[in-house]
Design a protein around this motif. Structure first.
Motif, mmCIF file in Angstrom:
data_model
loop_
_atom_site.group_PDB
_atom_site.id
_atom_site.type_symbol
_atom_site.label_atom_id
_atom_site.label_comp_id
_atom_site.label_asym_id
_atom_site.label_seq_id
_atom_site.Cartn_x
_atom_site.Cartn_y
_atom_site.Cartn_z
ATOM 1 N N GLU A 154 -32.220 4.776 -21.275
ATOM 2 C CA GLU A 154 -30.809 5.429 -21.337
ATOM 3 C C GLU A 154 -30.698 6.596 -20.252
ATOM 4 N N TRP A 155 -29.593 6.544 -19.678
ATOM 5 C CA TRP A 155 -29.334 7.467 -18.667
ATOM 6 C C TRP A 155 -27.913 8.036 -19.138
ATOM 7 N N GLU A 156 -27.894 9.453 -19.137
ATOM 8 C CA GLU A 156 -26.694 10.299 -19.397
ATOM 9 C C GLU A 156 -25.818 10.494 -18.429
ATOM 10 N N CYS A 157 -24.540 10.795 -18.664
ATOM 11 C CA CYS A 157 -23.647 11.226 -17.558
ATOM 12 C C CYS A 157 -23.542 10.478 -16.224
ATOM 13 N N VAL A 158 -23.466 9.019 -16.446
ATOM 14 C CA VAL A 158 -23.295 8.241 -15.490
ATOM 15 C C VAL A 158 -21.743 8.178 -15.035
ATOM 16 N N SER A 159 -21.231 8.840 -14.022
ATOM 17 C CA SER A 159 -19.901 8.934 -13.593
ATOM 18 C C SER A 159 -19.478 7.488 -13.221
ATOM 19 N N GLY A 160 -18.278 7.230 -13.810
ATOM 20 C CA GLY A 160 -17.735 5.989 -13.049
ATOM 21 C C GLY A 160 -18.473 4.535 -13.395
ATOM 22 N N ALA A 161 -19.272 4.686 -14.520
ATOM 23 C CA ALA A 161 -20.455 3.130 -14.998
ATOM 24 C C ALA A 161 -19.503 2.409 -15.160
ATOM 25 N N SER A 199 -15.778 15.366 -22.792
ATOM 26 C CA SER A 199 -15.828 16.350 -22.058
ATOM 27 C C SER A 199 -14.498 17.493 -22.179
ATOM 28 N N THR A 200 -14.905 18.623 -21.701
ATOM 29 C CA THR A 200 -13.810 19.887 -21.665
ATOM 30 C C THR A 200 -12.883 19.433 -20.338
ATOM 31 N N GLY A 201 -13.583 19.253 -19.463
ATOM 32 C CA GLY A 201 -12.959 18.858 -18.063
ATOM 33 C C GLY A 201 -13.449 17.744 -17.262
ATOM 34 N N LEU A 202 -13.009 17.063 -16.105
ATOM 35 C CA LEU A 202 -13.591 15.903 -15.481
ATOM 36 C C LEU A 202 -13.506 14.905 -16.638
ATOM 37 N N ARG A 203 -12.334 14.849 -17.314
ATOM 38 C CA ARG A 203 -12.366 13.668 -18.551
ATOM 39 C C ARG A 203 -12.384 12.402 -17.781
ATOM 40 N N GLY A 204 -11.464 12.219 -16.705
ATOM 41 C CA GLY A 204 -11.290 10.953 -16.138
ATOM 42 C C GLY A 204 -12.362 10.386 -15.363
ATOM 43 N N THR A 205 -13.706 10.970 -15.385
ATOM 44 C CA THR A 205 -14.628 10.586 -14.590
ATOM 45 C C THR A 205 -15.582 9.610 -15.438
ATOM 46 N N GLY A 206 -15.351 9.300 -16.787
ATOM 47 C CA GLY A 206 -16.126 8.444 -17.852
ATOM 48 C C GLY A 206 -17.503 8.623 -17.635
ATOM 49 N N SER A 207 -17.714 9.671 -17.456
ATOM 50 C CA SER A 207 -19.313 9.822 -17.446
ATOM 51 C C SER A 207 -20.066 9.652 -18.468
ATOM 52 N N ASN A 208 -20.174 8.337 -19.131
ATOM 53 C CA ASN A 208 -20.708 7.927 -20.329
ATOM 54 C C ASN A 208 -22.241 7.607 -20.099
ATOM 55 N N THR A 209 -22.835 7.328 -21.261
ATOM 56 C CA THR A 209 -24.312 7.181 -21.283
ATOM 57 C C THR A 209 -24.576 5.392 -21.023
ATOM 58 N N VAL A 210 -25.572 5.293 -19.960
ATOM 59 C CA VAL A 210 -25.700 3.739 -19.764
ATOM 60 C C VAL A 210 -26.990 3.189 -20.542
ATOM 61 N N VAL A 211 -26.855 2.299 -20.986
ATOM 62 C CA VAL A 211 -28.141 1.961 -22.005
ATOM 63 C C VAL A 211 -28.431 0.606 -21.111
ATOM 64 N N VAL A 212 -29.972 0.398 -20.917
ATOM 65 C CA VAL A 212 -30.503 -1.042 -20.362
ATOM 66 C C VAL A 212 -31.486 -1.541 -21.346
ATOM 67 N N ALA A 213 -31.380 -2.570 -22.129
ATOM 68 C CA ALA A 213 -32.320 -3.034 -22.748
ATOM 69 C C ALA A 213 -33.627 -3.610 -21.612
ATOM 70 N N PRO A 214 -34.482 -4.004 -22.082
ATOM 71 C CA PRO A 214 -35.340 -4.594 -21.020
ATOM 72 C C PRO A 214 -34.863 -5.663 -20.003
ATOM 73 N N VAL A 215 -34.952 -5.334 -18.998
ATOM 74 C CA VAL A 215 -34.564 -6.332 -17.962
ATOM 75 C C VAL A 215 -35.436 -6.288 -16.824
ATOM 76 N N THR A 216 -35.620 -7.429 -15.826
ATOM 77 C CA THR A 216 -36.547 -7.638 -14.812
ATOM 78 C C THR A 216 -35.587 -7.506 -13.387
ATOM 79 N N VAL A 217 -36.283 -6.177 -12.769
ATOM 80 C CA VAL A 217 -35.534 -5.816 -11.706
ATOM 81 C C VAL A 217 -36.599 -6.601 -10.397
ATOM 82 N N PRO A 218 -35.884 -7.441 -9.584
ATOM 83 C CA PRO A 218 -36.600 -7.973 -8.435
ATOM 84 C C PRO A 218 -37.168 -6.682 -7.484
ATOM 85 N N GLY A 219 -38.237 -7.037 -6.833
ATOM 86 C CA GLY A 219 -39.011 -5.925 -6.067
ATOM 87 C C GLY A 219 -37.994 -5.345 -4.837
ATOM 88 N N HIS A 220 -37.145 -6.720 -4.423
ATOM 89 C CA HIS A 220 -36.134 -5.980 -3.375
ATOM 90 C C HIS A 220 -35.068 -5.325 -3.769
#
Length: 390
Positions: A154-161, A199-220
């Motif tokens: 999980e990654w927090e505060c990911v703006s514009g996700a 959030s109090t401010g920058l509400r429009g950035t949608g800086s939400n939490t991103v969740v990744v279940a196990p995925v395979t990312v190619p080496g490139h």
């Protein structure tokens, strides 16, 4: 002590702070058009906690996502001096739109660290790709797997996700004792976005939490985190792809704050100069005139600091002295802008606190943006002192 600005002052007058290239003028013109769209939707972005699709489209058409994309993929491969004022101009209309636009540009610069095959997959059909990121600090975990890497977390505060096409996510390699971090490029459809940004401010950035279940990312589609943090010089690489993250990151985070503070000053000035019924305008008061002078001077001073920092990022020798001075100046510029807007808010009467006005939104946005870790003065001061006193 080290004379930090020596190499910078030897730069040619043609690249001096304040000069504007043709590409910079074109970006400024497109940014002004995007600002017109963003201004119409600014209140809605604040209320709905996300950017309207028209704003997203306008920012992309202005060229923010492609600004640092390598020219081989059709990108602008541009400069910080071109980007910083364009972001600030958009910030005058909507700080959230400017925040996301600045990050789309910055993340294109980070993605240039990918191997050629990864860059081809990302930009092979278009340089106008929106990239969100959760890179500092690294979160989640990764380990080598067949065909690449196994990533989760999980990654927090990911703006514009929500509106991104791809995400850059930094994670620790948990397969060894040293646990070096790597950055992974993941398509939007492989992540879940948890709606937690209240959030109090920058509400429009949608800086939400991103969740990744196990995925395979190619080496490139991965590269060492150190390439992002310290820059990745090499033959054929443009200047914008070789500078360390902290050399340009702070000034881009501060640029939306600059634009927002300018908006606050304009809104406050309208109130201060209009007649108040039978009473004289607020500007007749000495305290109001002093507020105008002090806050406008602080905003101008912050703009000059950021302009100079962008010039260094584009032209100065890359060394600890210059990198930490840029960090210091971005953080100090943010402090100046907070001070200016705080003074405007406190002296603006009922107008400043009205839900129907924009000054209270600017006040919230500026405080929220300046609280970002990249703009924290104590952190920047520690790094600057360590470099100067080494």
């Amino acid at each position: 002590m080290t004379a930090v600005d020596g190499p910078v002052l030897e730069a040619s007058a043609r690249s001096a702070p304040g000069s504007r290239s043709e590409a910079g003028r074109e970006l400024a013109a497109r940014a002004a058009q995007a600002a017109g769209v963003a201004a119409r939707h600014a209140a809605r972005a604040d209320r709905d906690r996300g950017l309207h699709p028209e704003v997203v489209r306008a920012a992309c058409e202005a060229g923010f996502p492609r600004h640092f994309v390598p020219s081989r993929w059709g990108g602008a491969q541009g400069t910080f001096s071109e980007l910083q004022p364009a972001v600030a101009a958009l910030g005058e209309a909507c700080a959230s739109a400017a925040w996301c636009a600045a990050l789309w540009a910055a993340h294109g610069r980070f993605a240039a660290c990918l191997p050629p095959a990864g860059q081809r997959e990302l930009w092979g059909t278009s340089p106008d790709v929106r990239i969100a990121a959760g890179v500092m600090p690294p979160a989640g975990s990764a380990e080598p797997a067949a065909g690449g890497w196994r990533l989760q977390g999980e990654w927090e505060c990911v703006s514009g996700a929500e509106s991104a096409h791809w995400l850059l996510l930094a994670a620790r390699d948990t397969s060894g004792a040293e646990r070096p971090a790597r950055v992974f490029l993941v398509p939007r459809e492989q992540v879940a976005v948890r709606d937690v940004w209240h959030s109090t401010g920058l509400r429009g950035t949608g800086s939400n939490t991103v969740v990744v279940a196990p995925v395979t990312v190619p080496g490139h589609r991965t590269f060492p985190f150190t390439s992002l943090l310290y820059g990745m010089p090499g033959p054929g690489r443009a200047r914008c792809h070789t500078v360390p993250a902290h050399m340009g990151g702070g000034l881009l985070f501060a640029a939306p704050v600059l634009g927002c503070a300018r908006h606050a000053l304009k809104a406050w000035s309208v109130w201060a100069c209009l007649p108040a019924g039978a009473a004289a305008p607020a500007r007749a008061q000495a305290s109001v005139r002093e507020t105008l002078a002090r806050s406008s001077a602080e905003i101008d001073a912050a703009a000059l600091l950021l302009e100079r920092a962008a010039w260094r990022a584009d032209t100065a020798a890359v060394c600890a002295d210059v990198v930490t001075r840029n960090r210091r100046d971005a953080a100090f510029a943010a402090d100046l802008l907070v001070s200016a807007v705080e003074r405007l808010f406190r002296t603006g009467g009922r107008h400043a606190r009205s839900d129907s006005g924009s000054l209270q939104r600017c006040w919230r946005d500026v405080h929220t943006a300046a609280a970002h870790g990249v703009l924290r003065m104590e952190t920047a001061a520690d790094a600057y002192a360590s470099a100067v006193c080494a």
